[in-house]
Design a protein around this motif. Structure first.
Motif, PDB file in Angstrom:
ATOM      1  N   ARG A 133      -8.635  -5.892  -4.583  1.00  0.00           N
ATOM      2  CA  ARG A 133      -8.568  -6.500  -3.219  1.00  0.00           C
ATOM      3  C   ARG A 133      -7.235  -5.693  -2.681  1.00  0.00           C
ATOM      4  NH1 ARG A 133     -11.988 -10.578   0.320  1.00  0.00           N
ATOM      5  NH2 ARG A 133     -11.449  -8.860   2.182  1.00  0.00           N
ATOM      6  N   ILE A 134      -7.385  -4.301  -2.317  1.00  0.00           N
ATOM      7  CA  ILE A 134      -5.695  -4.052  -1.552  1.00  0.00           C
ATOM      8  C   ILE A 134      -5.755  -4.321  -0.371  1.00  0.00           C
ATOM      9  CG2 ILE A 134      -6.410  -1.907  -2.008  1.00  0.00           C
ATOM     10  CD1 ILE A 134      -3.611  -1.407  -3.029  1.00  0.00           C
ATOM     11  N   PHE A 135      -4.143  -5.278   0.156  1.00  0.00           N
ATOM     12  CA  PHE A 135      -3.891  -5.442   1.112  1.00  0.00           C
ATOM     13  C   PHE A 135      -2.575  -4.652   2.245  1.00  0.00           C
ATOM     14  CE2 PHE A 135      -6.284  -8.972  -0.130  1.00  0.00           C
ATOM     15  CZ  PHE A 135      -7.730  -8.779   0.753  1.00  0.00           C
ATOM     16  N   ALA A 161       1.202  -1.142  -0.021  1.00  0.00           N
ATOM     17  CA  ALA A 161       0.091   0.016   0.074  1.00  0.00           C
ATOM     18  C   ALA A 161       0.894   1.412   0.085  1.00  0.00           C
ATOM     19  CB  ALA A 161      -1.156  -0.113   1.375  1.00  0.00           C
ATOM     20  N   GLY A 162       1.893   1.093  -0.279  1.00  0.00           N
ATOM     21  CA  GLY A 162       3.063   2.429  -0.707  1.00  0.00           C
ATOM     22  C   GLY A 162       2.322   3.387  -2.772  1.00  0.00           C
ATOM     23  N   PRO A 163       3.808   3.454  -3.009  1.00  0.00           N
ATOM     24  CA  PRO A 163       2.635   4.761  -4.155  1.00  0.00           C
ATOM     25  C   PRO A 163       2.425   3.607  -5.200  1.00  0.00           C
ATOM     26  CG  PRO A 163       4.616   5.338  -3.330  1.00  0.00           C
ATOM     27  CD  PRO A 163       4.396   4.337  -2.681  1.00  0.00           C
ATOM     28  N   TYR A 164       3.046   2.244  -5.181  1.00  0.00           N
ATOM     29  CA  TYR A 164       2.855   1.490  -6.296  1.00  0.00           C
ATOM     30  C   TYR A 164       1.492   0.489  -5.851  1.00  0.00           C
ATOM     31  CZ  TYR A 164       7.568   1.749  -8.748  1.00  0.00           C
ATOM     32  OH  TYR A 164       8.506   2.519  -9.512  1.00  0.00           O
ATOM     33  N   GLY A 165       1.341   0.477  -5.024  1.00  0.00           N
ATOM     34  CA  GLY A 165       0.160  -0.325  -5.019  1.00  0.00           C
ATOM     35  C   GLY A 165      -1.209   0.330  -4.654  1.00  0.00           C
TER      36      GLY A 165
END
Length: 412
Positions: free
Chosen positions: A28-30, A9-13
């Protein structure tokens, strides 16, 4: 089945999630939002990248760093005014709230092959099935400490990424190892926080980036040295703006370019804070370290072969990051064993997909495939657009297969 899971969940995610969301692709993003920046970089740090090169990507540039700063009343300029770490982390959290509300503050502890796609287990016990997994894990899994220092107890030596608050070192003697941006930032901040600092580096001279200004450049100056997110010049322009073309270069050439491009250097804003205040031991190679009488003793060797010992309360190894897929222990041994690698990093297709179908890598793990831009937040836009196109094609194929299967079933 869920189409895509993003881990990180940084800039790329966040960028990839924002692009997938705009295309209506289920995901979904974790991850802990902006964790690398909030917990693994020194408080008070300034970003080496200029403002225009520090955006988190969304499809229509709805929420750039400049727009966030204007909204919050924070001083900002595309160039010339350094971006503060706390400004960037606040921007990332605001981006999450506005552009990626789906982000779940959970950790993925296991990724395994399943009959169709992948089975992921979260730290709360939940299990998730997905066709594709995008690894946007950043740098925190890949901190590197030289082998000849690895046996020193953590009480006396730690990697720079293990700390955020410099105040814990006030009044203590600290050796900082390294000559890059992280080492120079730590040396300056520690000295300003009241620590007794000494900088040790194998370089004979420290390097610093030049300062850009908003002064209007002539057409000829812009042609000679175009400004890019990785600095000025035509080579930098190629690395920053053409990672897809970089991917087509021969393996050996790509590896050599990534190895020698944008080497250790500090931001222009830290030069005076280090050069005028921090004692330096340059041109010295670290031979090892040990603990004696409550102090850590660093053994170094000069270029002329002379040995020397430097004592302190603690050593901070600002010795960078090296991709090591063995550190990604949440990936099953089966998946890791089937990843084709080059110089320790995954070999990726033009869509960022690894040799294991459905497993994608972005960020620092993709640098040997797409160039040095993948080591910076500036590369998130290319990664997001590339992965999103791949997911859209995959999603379209699955939809067509379902539609055909339904039609056949109906005709029967």
């Amino acid at each position: 089945m869920l189409n895509t899971v993003i881990i990180g969940a940084g800039p790329y995610g966040l960028s990839i999630a924002a692009h997938l969301r705009s295309r209506g692709i289920t995901f979904r993003i974790f991850g802990r939002p902006m964790d690398s920046w909030r917990a693994h970089m020194p408080k008070g740090m300034l970003l080496k990248s200029d403002g225009f090169a520090s955006n988190i990507s969304d499809p229509d540039d709805q929420f750039t760093l400049g727009k966030f700063c204007a909204q919050e009343g924070i001083e900002y300029s595309d160039v010339g005014i350094p971006v503060r770490l706390d400004t960037f982390t606040r921007y990332g959290l605001a981006f999450r709230e506005r552009m990626v509300p789906e982000l779940e503050d959970k950790l993925v502890v296991s990724v395994q092959r399943a009959s169709e796609g992948y089975l992921l287990q979260l730290d709360n016990g939940e299990k998730v099935n997905a066709r594709s997994v995008v690894l946007a894990v950043g740098i925190t899994h890949f901190d590197y400490v030289p082998e000849n220092l690895a046996s020193v107890p953590a009480e006396f030596l730690s990697h720079s990424s293990r700390h955020h608050d410099v105040e814990q070192f006030r009044g203590r003697e600290v050796i900082v190892i390294g000559g890059g941006s992280s080492a120079l930032d730590w040396a300056a901040l520690l000295q300003e926080a009241g620590a007794q600092v000494q900088l040790v580096a194998r370089q004979e001279a420290l390097k610093f980036h030049g300062r850009l200004t908003e002064k209007q450049r002539s057409l000829w100056e812009r042609i000679q040295r175009p400004q890019t997110g990785l600095g000025p010049g035509w080579r930098a322009s190629f690395y920053a703006n053409a990672p897809a073309a970089f991917h087509r270069l021969p393996d050996t050439l790509r590896l050599e370019i990534v190895k020698r491009t944008l080497g250790p250097s500090g931001g222009w804003f830290v030069k005076d804070r280090v050069m005028n205040h921090v004692p330096q031991l340059l041109g010295h190679t670290v031979e090892g370290a040990g603990v004696r009488e409550g102090k850590v003793c660093l053994h170094v060797r000069a270029l002329d072969g002379t040995d020397r010992e430097v004592r302190a309360d603690h050593i901070i190894a600002a010795t960078g990051y090296r991709v090591n897929l063995g550190r990604l222990t949440f990936l099953s041994p089966e998946i890791r064993s089937k990843l084709t690698t080059l110089a320790g990093t995954p070999v990726l297709s033009s869509t960022c997909e690894s040799s294991v179908p459905g497993i994608y890598f972005v960020g620092i793990a993709a640098a040997n495939s797409f160039g040095p831009v993948m080591r910076f937040a500036f590369g998130a836009d290319f990664a997001a657009r590339t992965v999103t196109r791949a997911m859209a094609k995959s999603f379209s194929r699955k939809t067509e297969q379902v539609a055909v299967g339904t039609a056949v079933s109906t005709s029967k």
